[in-house]
Design an enzyme around this catalytic site. Structure first.
Site, PDB file in Angstrom:
ATOM      1  N   GLY A 230       0.752  -1.240   0.000  1.00  0.00           N
ATOM      2  CA  GLY A 230       0.000   0.000   0.000  1.00  0.00           C
ATOM      3  C   GLY A 230       0.789   1.301   0.000  1.00  0.00           C
TER       4      GLY A 230
ATOM      5  N   GLU B 212       3.684  -6.692   1.751  1.00  0.00           N
ATOM      6  CA  GLU B 212       3.336  -7.046   0.363  1.00  0.00           C
ATOM      7  C   GLU B 212       3.309  -5.837  -0.563  1.00  0.00           C
ATOM      8  OE1 GLU B 212      -0.607  -8.553   0.917  1.00  0.00           O
ATOM      9  OE2 GLU B 212       0.057 -10.504   1.591  1.00  0.00           O
TER      10      GLU B 212
ATOM     11  N   ARG C  17      -5.342   3.501 -15.587  1.00  0.00           N
ATOM     12  CA  ARG C  17      -5.396   4.213 -14.303  1.00  0.00           C
ATOM     13  C   ARG C  17      -6.005   5.619 -14.406  1.00  0.00           C
ATOM     14  NH1 ARG C  17      -1.788   5.425 -11.341  1.00  0.00           N
ATOM     15  NH2 ARG C  17      -2.811   4.726  -9.444  1.00  0.00           N
TER      16      ARG C  17
ATOM     17  N   TYR D 219      -9.282   5.727 -12.143  1.00  0.00           N
ATOM     18  CA  TYR D 219      -9.143   6.367 -10.822  1.00  0.00           C
ATOM     19  C   TYR D 219      -8.813   7.858 -10.936  1.00  0.00           C
ATOM     20  CZ  TYR D 219      -7.759   1.428 -10.185  1.00  0.00           C
ATOM     21  OH  TYR D 219      -7.664   0.057 -10.242  1.00  0.00           O
TER      22      TYR D 219
ATOM     23  N   CYS E 173     -12.556   4.410 -28.391  1.00  0.00           N
ATOM     24  CA  CYS E 173     -13.785   5.125 -28.748  1.00  0.00           C
ATOM     25  C   CYS E 173     -14.581   5.544 -27.523  1.00  0.00           C
ATOM     26  CB  CYS E 173     -14.653   4.261 -29.652  1.00  0.00           C
ATOM     27  SG  CYS E 173     -15.189   2.780 -28.808  1.00  0.00           S
TER      28      CYS E 173
ATOM     29  N   TYR F 104       0.306  -1.699 -12.235  1.00  0.00           N
ATOM     30  CA  TYR F 104      -1.083  -1.691 -12.689  1.00  0.00           C
ATOM     31  C   TYR F 104      -1.198  -1.000 -14.047  1.00  0.00           C
ATOM     32  CZ  TYR F 104      -1.229  -2.736  -7.750  1.00  0.00           C
ATOM     33  OH  TYR F 104      -0.971  -3.286  -6.532  1.00  0.00           O
TER      34      TYR F 104
HETATM   35  N1  LLP Z   1      -1.626  -7.075  -0.979  1.00  0.00           N
HETATM   36  C1  LLP Z   1      -2.907  -7.213  -1.345  1.00  0.00           C
HETATM   37  C2  LLP Z   1      -3.730  -8.227  -0.696  1.00  0.00           C
HETATM   38  C3  LLP Z   1      -3.433  -6.381  -2.356  1.00  0.00           C
HETATM   39  O1  LLP Z   1      -4.699  -6.522  -2.713  1.00  0.00           O
HETATM   40  C4  LLP Z   1      -2.606  -5.421  -2.974  1.00  0.00           C
HETATM   41  C5  LLP Z   1      -3.138  -4.544  -4.021  1.00  0.00           C
HETATM   42  C6  LLP Z   1      -1.264  -5.329  -2.564  1.00  0.00           C
HETATM   43  C7  LLP Z   1      -0.810  -6.179  -1.570  1.00  0.00           C
HETATM   44  C8  LLP Z   1      -0.304  -4.363  -3.172  1.00  0.00           C
HETATM   45  O2  LLP Z   1      -0.647  -3.037  -2.963  1.00  0.00           O
HETATM   46  P1  LLP Z   1       0.351  -1.870  -3.440  1.00  0.00           P
HETATM   47  O3  LLP Z   1       1.604  -1.972  -2.619  1.00  0.00           O
HETATM   48  O4  LLP Z   1       0.643  -2.093  -4.868  1.00  0.00           O
HETATM   49  O5  LLP Z   1      -0.384  -0.630  -3.192  1.00  0.00           O
HETATM   50  N2  LLP Z   1      -5.154  -0.959  -9.711  1.00  0.00           N
HETATM   51  C9  LLP Z   1      -4.989  -0.006  -8.630  1.00  0.00           C
HETATM   52  C10 LLP Z   1      -4.364  -0.625  -7.402  1.00  0.00           C
HETATM   53  C11 LLP Z   1      -5.069  -1.871  -6.916  1.00  0.00           C
HETATM   54  C12 LLP Z   1      -4.394  -2.528  -5.747  1.00  0.00           C
HETATM   55  C13 LLP Z   1      -4.932  -3.887  -5.519  1.00  0.00           C
HETATM   56  N3  LLP Z   1      -4.340  -4.581  -4.417  1.00  0.00           N
HETATM   57  C14 LLP Z   1      -4.193   1.188  -9.145  1.00  0.00           C
HETATM   58  O6  LLP Z   1      -3.817   1.195 -10.323  1.00  0.00           O
HETATM   59  O7  LLP Z   1      -3.949   2.140  -8.419  1.00  0.00           O
END
Ligand code: LLP
Length: 430
Positions: free
Chosen positions: A243, A285, A323, A327, A354, A383
Site C-alpha cells: 500500500g 506485500e 489508471r 481512478y 472510442c 497496474y
Molecule cells: N496485498 C494485497 C492483498 C493487495 O490486494 C494489494 C493490491 C497489494 C498487496 C499491493 O498493494 P500496493 O503496494 O501495490 O499498493 N489498480 C490499482 C491498485 C489496486 C491494488 C490492488 N491490491 C491502481 O492502479 O492504483
C-alpha cells in the site's frame, strides 16, 4: 520536473538507464512499455533493508498483480523476494519464476474450488477471507491428504486516505473479516482437522501517501496477534500488506520512504509482539512501490487537433494504461524526443479508444507537439500493462526490459490474430 535516478535527459532525449527511449521506440515500434530491471531490484533492496535493519525476521512478498511479467518476478525471486499471489495464474507465474513456495501467500476474497485445490497441491499458505472458504479449504486439504497452512485476512476498519476504489481496510469493503470477529474465526479454524492457522494478514489499501494508517493497522494487528496467542494460535508471521504510495506528481506529492514506513511501523510491531511473548516474521506485500517508477509507456503522436482544447492523439489509450480513466490518476508525461525543449503549449493526451474518457493526461504544459513525436508516460510500471485489455480489438503492446547495457523484449507485441485465435465459429454460422 524531478526525475528518479534511472531517468535522465541527454541530447534532448529522455533516457532510461543507458538507453535512449526515442531509439527504443524506433527499434521496437509503439506503443511500448520499457522497464528498468535494476530500478526494480533497487526498490526491492531498499524496502527489504529498511525493515530488516529494524527487525531481521522481515520478508517482502512482492504483490504480483502490480506487474505480472514473469521476468519481473524472476528478477525479484533471485533477490529472495516472496510473492502475494491473487489467482492461480499468479501462483503459477511465481513458481515458474523460481520463487520458494514457502514464501508465497495466496490471497483473494473469492477463491474457486480449483484455486483451493491448487494451493493445497503446492503447499501454499492461504489467506482465508470467509468462514465458508475456511470450510471449503478444510475439505480440499482432506481430499488432497494434506494440512493447509492458513492466515485470515483481518479488516481493521480504519479510515484510509486514498481513492475509494482502492481502499480495502475500511468497514464497507468486500475484503477480510472484521477485527472484532476474527477471534471466533480462528477458533473455528483450530477446530478444523485439516487446516493449521500459522499467520494473520491485512492489507488496508493502495497508493497511501500517509504513514499513519499503516501504524494504526499495525496496532490492530498486534492486538489481534496477542489475542490469538491467548487462544493457542502459534503465529509464524504477521503480514501487514502493501500500500505504500509513490509521488505520481513528481514535484508536489509527498514521497513517504520505506525507511519512514519502517521507522513508524516496526516499533509498534516489536512492542506488540513482545507484549504477546511471540516472535513471528514480519511480512509486507508492496507492489506499486517496487515497480511503478521502473517503467515508462511510450506512445507515438498520430495527430494534433486544435479544438475547444488542444488534443494530442496518441496510439496508446486506456487499453494499455487504464489508471487515469479508472481512478482519475495522474501520470507525468514528457515528449521524449523534445525533453529539453521549453514547454509552451497546453495539451490533453488522448488515446485511440472510442470513449470520451480515454484521456491519458489532461491539460499539460508541453513543448509544441507534432505528429511522429514520442510521448513518455512515466510511472507506468504498476497496474499498467497488468490491467491492459484488447478493447476495440487492439492487440496489447510489447514490453522491453533493460538492465545496465542490456535490453531485450520481455513480451512480444500481440497481433490481431492473437485476439481472434480464441474465437470459434458456432456451427449454424459455418
Ligand atoms: N496485498 C494485497 C492483498 C493487495 O490486494 C494489494 C493490491 C497489494 C498487496 C499491493 O498493494 P500496493 O503496494 O501495490 O499498493 N489498480 C490499482 C491498485 C489496486 C491494488 C490492488 N491490491 C491502481 O492502479 O492504483
Amino acid at each position: 520536473m524531478n526525475l528518479p535516478p534511472h531517468l535522465s535527459v541527454q541530447g534532448g532525449h529522455l533516457v532510461i538507464g543507458r538507453h535512449d527511449l526515442v531509439a527504443l521506440a524506433q527499434e521496437h515500434g509503439t506503443p511500448l512499455y520499457v522497464t528498468d530491471e535494476q530500478r526494480i531490484c533497487d526498490n526491492y533492496t531498499r524496502y527489504q533493508k529498511a525493515l530488516a535493519t529494524l527487525y531481521p525476521k522481515s520478508k517482502v512478498l512482492y504483490a504480483a498483480k502490480a506487474n505480472g511479467n514473469v521476468s519481473v518476478l524472476r528478477a525479484l525471486g533471485k533477490l529472495g523476494a516472496g510473492a502475494d499471489v491473487f489467482s492461480p495464474g499468479e501462483l503459477e507465474l511465481a513458481l515458474s519464476a523460481g520463487m520458494n513456495p514457502a514464501d508465497l501467500l495466496f490471497n483473494g476474497s473469492s477463491k474457486s474450488p480449483g484455486d483451493l485445490a491448487l494451493a493445497v497441491a503446492h503447499g501454499i499458505t492461504v489467506s482465508v477471507d470467509s468462514l465458508d472458504e475456511l470450510h471449503q479449504l478444510d475439505a480440499a486439504a482432506k481430499a488432497g491428504g494434506k494440512k493447509a497452512r492458513i492466515s485470515f485476512r483481518v479488516n481493521p476498519a480504519l479510515h484510509i486516505p486514498t481513492h475509494p476504489k482502492i481502499a480495502t481496510g475500511v468497514t464497507s469493503s468486500k475484503f477480510g473479516i472484521a477485527h472484532d470477529k476474527i477471534l471466533s474465526a480462528y477458533r473455528e479454524a483450530l477446530a478444523c482437522s485439516n487446516v493449521v492457522p500459522v499467520g494473520v494478514h491485512c492489507h488496508i489499501g493502495s497508493q497511501i501517501l500517509d504513514i499513519e494508517p499503516f501504524v494504526k493497522a499495525a496496532e490492530v494487528m498486534v492486538r489481534v496477534a496477542k489475542e490469538l496467542t491467548g487462544i493457542g494460535v502459534v503465529l509464524e508471521f504477521i503480514d501487514l500488506g502493501g500500500g505504500l504510495g509513490i509521488p505520481y506528481h513528481h514535484d508536489t506529492d509527498p514521497a513517504p520512504t520505506p525507511e519512514e514506513y519502517a521507522r513508524a511501523v516496526v516499533p509498534v510491531f516489536v512492542e506488540g509482539i513482545t507484549a504477546a511473548g511471540i516472535s513471528p516474521a514480519l511480512w509486507v506485500e508492496p507492489g506499486r512501490y517496487l515497480v511503478a517508477d521502473s517503467s515508462v509507456l511510450l506512445t507515438r503522436v498520430n495527430s494534433v487537433k486544435f479544438a475547444h482544447k488542444n488534443f494530442v492523439n496518441v496510439d496508446a489509450g486506456f487499453n494499455l494504461l487504464i489508471r487515469p480513466t479508472m481512478y482519475d490518476s495522474y501520470h507525468e508525461v514528457i515528449v521524449a524526443n523534445k525533453a529539453a525543449s521549453p514547454a509552451t503549449e497546453t495539451y490533453s493526451i488522448a488515446g485511440p479508444i472510442c470513449e470520451t474518457g480515454d484521456i491519458l493526461a489532461a491539460d499539460r504544459l508541453l513543448p509544441a507537439v507534432e505528429a511522429g513525436d514520442i510521448i513518455a508516460v512515466l510511472d507506468a510500471g504498476a497496474y499498467g500493462f497488468a490491467m491492459a485489455s484488447q478493447y476495440n480489438c487492439r492487440p496489447r503492446c510489447a514490453e522491453v526490459l533493460i538492465k545496465g547495457k542490456d535490453k531485450a523484449l520481455m513480451r512480444n507485441r500481440e497481433t490481431t490474430e492473437d485476439i481472434t485465435s480464441t474465437m470459434v465459429t458456432p456451427p449454424w454460422q459455418q
